[in-house]
Design an enzyme around this catalytic site. Structure first.
Site, PDB file in Angstrom:
ATOM      1  CG  MET A 187     -11.865  -3.435   4.969  1.00  0.00           C
ATOM      2  SD  MET A 187     -10.365  -2.881   4.112  1.00  0.00           S
ATOM      3  CE  MET A 187      -9.581  -1.880   5.383  1.00  0.00           C
ATOM      4  CG  MET A 237      -8.652   6.552   2.666  1.00  0.00           C
ATOM      5  SD  MET A 237      -7.811   6.487   4.265  1.00  0.00           S
ATOM      6  CE  MET A 237      -6.855   4.991   4.078  1.00  0.00           C
ATOM      7  CG  HIS A 281      -9.542  -0.280  -0.743  1.00  0.00           C
ATOM      8  ND1 HIS A 281      -9.019  -0.667   0.483  1.00  0.00           N
ATOM      9  CD2 HIS A 281     -10.898  -0.275  -0.569  1.00  0.00           C
ATOM     10  CE1 HIS A 281      -9.992  -0.872   1.337  1.00  0.00           C
ATOM     11  NE2 HIS A 281     -11.147  -0.635   0.727  1.00  0.00           N
ATOM     12  CG  ASP A 310      -6.435  -3.006   3.014  1.00  0.00           C
ATOM     13  OD1 ASP A 310      -5.455  -2.717   3.735  1.00  0.00           O
ATOM     14  OD2 ASP A 310      -6.962  -2.194   2.228  1.00  0.00           O
ATOM     15  N   GLY A 311      -5.013  -4.804   6.013  1.00  0.00           N
ATOM     16  CA  GLY A 311      -4.926  -4.280   7.373  1.00  0.00           C
ATOM     17  C   GLY A 311      -4.101  -5.148   8.298  1.00  0.00           C
ATOM     18  CB  SER A 317      -0.904   0.020   1.234  1.00  0.00           C
ATOM     19  OG  SER A 317      -1.510   1.298   1.378  1.00  0.00           O
ATOM     20  CG  MET A 330     -11.503   2.622   2.075  1.00  0.00           C
ATOM     21  SD  MET A 330     -10.033   2.486   3.117  1.00  0.00           S
ATOM     22  CE  MET A 330      -8.755   2.664   1.862  1.00  0.00           C
ATOM     23  CG  HIS A 339      -3.896  -1.737  -1.876  1.00  0.00           C
ATOM     24  ND1 HIS A 339      -4.948  -2.522  -2.310  1.00  0.00           N
ATOM     25  CD2 HIS A 339      -4.392  -0.993  -0.851  1.00  0.00           C
ATOM     26  CE1 HIS A 339      -6.015  -2.274  -1.575  1.00  0.00           C
ATOM     27  NE2 HIS A 339      -5.709  -1.348  -0.686  1.00  0.00           N
ATOM     28  CG  ASP A 348      -5.209   2.066   0.976  1.00  0.00           C
ATOM     29  OD1 ASP A 348      -6.098   1.217   0.814  1.00  0.00           O
ATOM     30  OD2 ASP A 348      -4.093   1.800   1.448  1.00  0.00           O
ATOM     31  N   GLY A 385      -9.378   3.576   7.227  1.00  0.00           N
ATOM     32  CA  GLY A 385      -9.169   4.997   7.440  1.00  0.00           C
ATOM     33  C   GLY A 385      -7.734   5.382   7.710  1.00  0.00           C
ATOM     34  CG  PHE A 386      -6.192   6.594  10.337  1.00  0.00           C
ATOM     35  CD1 PHE A 386      -5.611   7.818  10.030  1.00  0.00           C
ATOM     36  CD2 PHE A 386      -7.465   6.583  10.875  1.00  0.00           C
ATOM     37  CE1 PHE A 386      -6.281   9.003  10.259  1.00  0.00           C
ATOM     38  CE2 PHE A 386      -8.157   7.757  11.106  1.00  0.00           C
ATOM     39  CZ  PHE A 386      -7.554   8.976  10.801  1.00  0.00           C
ATOM     40  N   GLY A 387      -3.435   3.797   8.085  1.00  0.00           N
ATOM     41  CA  GLY A 387      -2.470   2.722   8.026  1.00  0.00           C
ATOM     42  C   GLY A 387      -1.893   2.454   9.402  1.00  0.00           C
TER      43      GLY A 387
END
Length: 227
Positions: free
Chosen positions: A141, A41, A70, A176-177, A12, A72, A37, A39, A146-148
């Site tokens: 998920m 947001m 992705h 993811d996560g 990511s 979000m 990847h 992200d 919302g946050f790495g």
């Protein structure tokens, strides 16, 4: 994109050096990344604000593998064409982001991209039971989006359920996560094949020291393949 169930590591770039995205993308691919990847947001669906279509379009020339975008965000549908134009290979929308997920997945595929659907930790596997023939990827998920850098939430039961539901359909299961060499074997054993990792790939490395990225990617892959 051809389909197989081998382990794919998708770093990511939310964890990359924001001042050097092009170099960072080239570095992780050179060091063994299978997918890249991205992200997206919106500060509305999730409490953070990252990239938009123009940034994704700027990333595209540097990505030689698969650009996995992705979303979000909510709503999704008004922006599908913009991300298709930006060059996304896979576009994933959250099932929680709108009331008409069938329409969203159909629109993504109609725009020439692979269609993904993401599930927040509190959303059960059964939510996608009637979507399996409309999707190419299910993103589970294992943190609240919302946050790495968040702590892994164990979703192995959900992953196992999804793998059974999918059967022989050509549908990826993406995690993811909180993916690292400790958690990768758990999700791989449950049936996942695409592993998104941010801090676990980028920690300790840089564009001037990219070999660390390769070490991190190999550690995750080897741990997953040992499951």
């Amino acid at each position: 994109m051809s389909f197989d169930r081998s382990v794919k590591i998708a770093p990511s770039i939310l964890s990359a050096d924001f001042a050097n995205f092009g170099q960072e993308i080239r570095a992780i691919e050179a060091e063994g990344a299978d997918w890249v990847h991205v992200d997206v947001m919106d500060g509305h669906f999730v409490p953070n604000l990252t990239f938009g279509p123009m940034a994704v379009k700027a990333f595209r020339p540097h990505v030689k593998t698969v650009m996995d975008v992705h979303l979000m965000i909510a709503p999704v549908d008004p922006y599908i064409e913009a991300y298709a134009d930006a060059g996304a290979d896979v576009l994933t929308a959250h099932i929680e982001a709108g009331p008409h997920i069938h329409r969203t997945l159909q629109a993504i595929r109609a725009s020439g991209m692979k269609a993904g659907v993401a599930l927040n930790p509190g959303t059960p596997a059964e939510a996608v039971a009637h979507l399996l023939d409309l999707t190419d990827l299910i993103c589970v998920m294992t943190v609240n989006p919302g946050f790495g850098g968040q702590k892994f939430i164990d979703m192995t039961g959900k992953i196992t359920d999804l793998r059974q539901m999918i059967g022989d359909r050509p549908v990826h299961i993406e995690i993811d996560g909180g993916v690292d060499p400790t958690t990768a074997p758990k999700v791989r054993a449950a049936g996942a094949d695409v592993l998104v990792a941010g801090s676990a790939v980028f920690k300790g490395g840089s564009v001037d020291n990219p070999g660390v990225y390769g070490e991190n990617i190999r550690a995750i892959r080897e741990a997953a393949n040992a499951a």
